[in-house]
Design a protein around this motif. Structure first.
Motif, mmCIF file in Angstrom:
data_model
loop_
_atom_site.group_PDB
_atom_site.id
_atom_site.type_symbol
_atom_site.label_atom_id
_atom_site.label_comp_id
_atom_site.label_asym_id
_atom_site.label_seq_id
_atom_site.Cartn_x
_atom_site.Cartn_y
_atom_site.Cartn_z
ATOM 1 N N ALA B 389 0.867 -1.178 0.000
ATOM 2 C CA ALA B 389 0.000 0.000 0.000
ATOM 3 C C ALA B 389 0.904 1.228 0.000
ATOM 4 O O ALA B 389 1.640 1.456 0.959
ATOM 5 N N ASP B 390 0.864 1.986 -1.083
ATOM 6 C CA ASP B 390 1.744 3.144 -1.225
ATOM 7 C C ASP B 390 0.962 4.412 -0.882
ATOM 8 O O ASP B 390 0.136 4.879 -1.681
ATOM 9 N N GLU B 391 1.243 4.944 0.306
ATOM 10 C CA GLU B 391 0.474 6.111 0.750
ATOM 11 C C GLU B 391 0.827 7.364 -0.039
ATOM 12 O O GLU B 391 0.033 8.291 -0.148
ATOM 13 N N GLU B 392 2.028 7.383 -0.577
ATOM 14 C CA GLU B 392 2.448 8.519 -1.389
ATOM 15 C C GLU B 392 1.577 8.639 -2.646
ATOM 16 O O GLU B 392 1.117 9.698 -3.026
ATOM 17 N N ARG B 393 1.358 7.484 -3.279
ATOM 18 C CA ARG B 393 0.569 7.464 -4.523
ATOM 19 C C ARG B 393 -0.922 7.208 -4.272
ATOM 20 O O ARG B 393 -1.715 7.216 -5.204
ATOM 21 N N LEU B 394 -1.258 6.909 -3.004
ATOM 22 C CA LEU B 394 -2.627 6.533 -2.625
ATOM 23 C C LEU B 394 -3.108 5.383 -3.517
ATOM 24 O O LEU B 394 -4.199 5.414 -4.095
ATOM 25 N N ALA B 395 -2.243 4.400 -3.635
ATOM 26 C CA ALA B 395 -2.558 3.276 -4.523
ATOM 27 C C ALA B 395 -1.935 1.993 -3.979
ATOM 28 O O ALA B 395 -1.012 2.036 -3.168
ATOM 29 N N ILE B 396 -2.481 0.874 -4.433
ATOM 30 C CA ILE B 396 -1.861 -0.416 -4.132
ATOM 31 C C ILE B 396 -0.897 -0.691 -5.275
ATOM 32 O O ILE B 396 -1.282 -0.620 -6.451
ATOM 33 N N HIS B 444 -7.666 2.956 -13.966
ATOM 34 C CA HIS B 444 -7.248 4.337 -13.659
ATOM 35 C C HIS B 444 -5.893 4.348 -12.958
ATOM 36 O O HIS B 444 -5.605 5.230 -12.150
ATOM 37 N N ALA B 464 -6.612 2.959 -4.638
ATOM 38 C CA ALA B 464 -7.444 2.211 -3.665
ATOM 39 C C ALA B 464 -7.774 3.118 -2.495
ATOM 40 O O ALA B 464 -7.043 3.216 -1.570
#
Lengths: 236, 464
Positions: B389-396, B444, B464
């Motif tokens: 879970a990459d909080e920087e990119r707000l993505a998995i 997306h 995500a």
């Protein structure tokens, strides 16, 4: 805790495939009953005897989607769809009818086994399907259908409260920022980050998907029903 | 010395001749213009008779001349009607036109009677009213500016004929055009002026109508050209689509035929060995595993080709559902050749990670990333498969890291269809990374890679 269901019902018109899968599952200690059409299963009746179903979508006569709807209306057992029908339509219609997972053919036995275990782990207990999410009325604890508790920060509590107020309607990001006291800075990154962290927290602590969803380009909305409970009842 | 009525009768004659010549040379003569010319011809004949009679001692208008002038009015009014004259909407106008001819005939039948002037006035009134009604019911004149001018001239003519009617016997006292009276002079001058205006109005109408038809024709031509252009584009797109499909089919045939042959040979060997009683598992198992891994590669080729063909035909639209990416990743791992699976070192940050996704295409994308990593790395090295879970990119982020046999094989266009980097030692057409890129965009998300210390890491991120 059982890791595998004990009575599995398989409905697929590919008799050879069904025979191989049933042998594979029997070797793992399951009782398997096989049918080549939905009509055959309906005539036989006794859906409640089974604690897991595996269906094909392209069945002769009543198809897999209708059969899934029929079974789901009277049973909370796990339903896995293994079908050669491709595309988002097949997947979405199976899930909308009440299936728990969709695997496209060709599927290996270890994939079927993994899917059964995954569904069994998530929905094995019948109450999981029948119990809605709940939240304490001080919005400090979110409780999953399997009674796992997720402690919420004040900001997260306010966000869930706002989503709950709107009863499934999509709420704009700006409005959520305002309610939760999150600074927007125009790009709503802080709000998205808050939801991102909350999602991961729910997954970690409740092992299930969050009861809200992102509405692309708009904001967020509640996707599941959440009941309000008195604050003292959380750990009971 | 010519009398004033005779002089203006000559002017009237000259007008008719001049306008007739003008209309004869008009480009694209229509039915209306032809009828107008016939009317002018009849009017011309009438005018000659009148000139002759005006030259006589009593200066009385010729009966034939008057009748022909009324006949010409009857013919002229028809030129304002539409091409189909016998229609219900033309009933009154047609009756008035016939009445005009009837008054002309009555002038001839009654000769120099006391009612002749009344017949002339009534003939003129019915012809003018018929013209106005034809103009009103004929949609061809709609929106043309000169129609208002023509209608105004007709209205003025109607007023003049009504005035003549009021003066003529039995309503008035006048019974004939006799002598160079002021009334007669005014009437002849009025006829000249009205006919001049009437001709001007009609020519204006004809020219406007031609301009509009030319404009409409030009618009039709443009529309036809646009339709032809669109058809050509569609034809070209269809040809390109057919070509793409043919290419995919060719690719599928090429990639599948050889492995199918191998799998068939392996299975044949298993059956043969079992038939000879050689049932030891250490003998049979490697051959069976070989058959299975070959079938695996066939399944991947077919799946990629089907998805590739679907993307080409239908685009990327799909409905996403909240699914567990760990589940999908695990299923993708099971897709791999069992003999290669132990090279994968998997690190999933959480036991369950949910995101809005299409599990079928995502499983295929992950499988492609893993298959590529196994294929393009040294056989004795491991492949790192991470789900974070990459909080920087707000993505998995689904990350696959492997050592590279040759770093030069990575080129900028490896995500394009039919690109395979710089290598040619591996079979296949390079559809895999194109599929992964399309799947990323479908969600997306993004697909990228970075190289460091002889290792490449492909990252597929899903919001995500």
């Amino acid at each position: 805790v059982k890791v595998f269901p004990s009575d599995i019902c398989i409905v697929d018109d590919d008799t050879e495939f069904v025979s191989f899968v049933a042998d594979y599952l029997r070797l793992r200690g399951c009782r398997c009953t096989t049918f080549t059409s939905a009509e055959e299963l309906i005539r036989r009746g006794g859906f409640k005897e089974y604690d897991f179903f595996i269906f094909d979508l392209g069945l002769p006569g009543i198809d897999g989607v209708d059969l899934t709807t029929l079974i789901r209306s009277s049973s909370s057992a796990g339903i896995l769809v293994v079908s050669g029908r491709l595309g988002a339509d097949a997947f979405n219609s199976a899930l909308a009818a009440g299936a728990d997972m969709f695997i496209n053919k060709p599927a290996r036995f270890d994939q079927i086994s993994h899917a059964i275990q995954s569904i069994w782990r998530r929905y094995g207990e019948p109450r999981a399907r029948l119990t809605p999410w709940s939240i304490t009325d001080d919005f400090a604890t979110l409780i999953s259908p399997l009674a796992y508790e997720v402690n919420l920060s004040p900001v997260e509590g306010r966000l869930i409260e706002k989503l709950l107020e709107n009863k499934g309607e999509a709420i704009q990001r700006a409005e959520l920022c305002l309610v939760a006291g999150i600074s927007g800075h125009g790009d709503y990154r802080n709000l998205d980050a808050a939801f991102f962290r909350l999602r991961r927290k729910i997954e970690r602590e409740a092992s299930c998907p969050s009861p809200f969803r992102t509405v692309h380009g708009i904001g967020y909305q509640l996707a599941e029903e959440i009941e309000l409970k008195p604050a003292g009842s959380a750990s009971q | 010395m010519l009398g004033t009525p005779l002089l203006f009768q000559y002017v009237y004659l000259g007008e008719i001749i001049a306008f007739s010549i003008c209309m004869l040379v008009l480009q694209g003569r229509t039915r209306s213009v032809n009828i107008w010319l016939v009317s002018n011809f009849v009017g011309l004949a009438g005018s000659i008779f009148i000139i002759q009679s005006l030259a006589s001692p009593d200066e009385e208008f010729s009966t034939i001349g008057s009748a022909l002038t009324i006949f010409s009015g009857g013919v002229r009014c028809v030129c304002f009607s539409g091409p189909i004259i016998w229609r219900k909407s033309n009933l009154v106008a047609n009756a008035l036109a016939i009445t005009t001819f009837a008054f002309g005939l009555m002038i001839i039948l009654f000769g120099e009677s006391i009612y002749r002037l009344m017949f002339i006035a009534l003939g003129g009134i019915s012809a003018t009213l018929a013209s106005l009604l034809y103009i009103y019911s004929n949609k061809r004149w709609e929106g043309l500016r000169p129609i208002y001018f023509t209608a105004a001239v007709l209205m003025a003519s109607l007023m003049a004929f009504l005035f003549v009617l009021s003066q003529s016997h039995p309503i008035g006292s006048q019974t004939k055009f006799a002598g160079p009276s002021t009334g007669q002079t005014i009437q002849v001058i009025g006829l000249c002026v009205f006919m001049f205006m009437f001709h001007m109005g009609f020519i204006g109408l004809t020219v406007s109508r031609q301009n509009r038809e030319q404009f409409l024709q030009l618009r039709r031509i443009h529309r036809v050209q646009a339709t032809v252009e669109k058809s050509k584009q569609r034809e070209q797109q269809s040809a390109e689509l057919a070509n793409e499909r043919y290419h995919l089919l060719k690719m599928l045939t090429h990639e599948v035929r050889q492995p199918l042959n191998t799998a068939q040979a392996a299975l044949h060997t298993v059956i043969d060995q079992l038939g000879q009683g050689r049932t030891a598992s250490d003998h049979i198992q490697p051959i069976a595993i070989n058959a299975q891994s070959t079938l695996n590669s066939i399944v991947l080729s077919i799946s990629n080709s089907i998805l590739g063909a679907t993307l080409i035909t239908k685009g990327r639209a799909t409905v996403l559902e909240q699914i567990d990416l760990c589940d999908v990743s695990q299923l993708a791992l099971f897709d791999l050749d069992p003999s290669q699976r132990n090279r994968i070192e998997q690190i999933f940050e959480q036991p369950v990670i949910y995101a809005d996704a299409d599990p079928i295409v995502l499983r295929l994308a992950i499988r492609n990333l893993l298959e590529n990593a196994l294929k393009y790395s040294p056989a004795d090295t491991s492949v790192l498969f991470e789900l974070v879970a990459d909080e920087e990119r707000l993505a998995i982020v689904i990350r696959v890291t492997n050592e590279l046999i040759d770093p030069a094989m990575l080129s900028d266009d490896i995500f394009e269809r039919n690109r395979r980097g710089a290598d040619s030692q591996y079979a296949g057409y390079g559809l895999g990374l194109y599929i992964v890129k399309e799947v990323a965009e479908m969600h997306h998300g993004e697909l990228g890679y970075h190289v460091a210390n002889g290792k490449v890491a492909f990252e597929l991120s899903i919001p995500a």
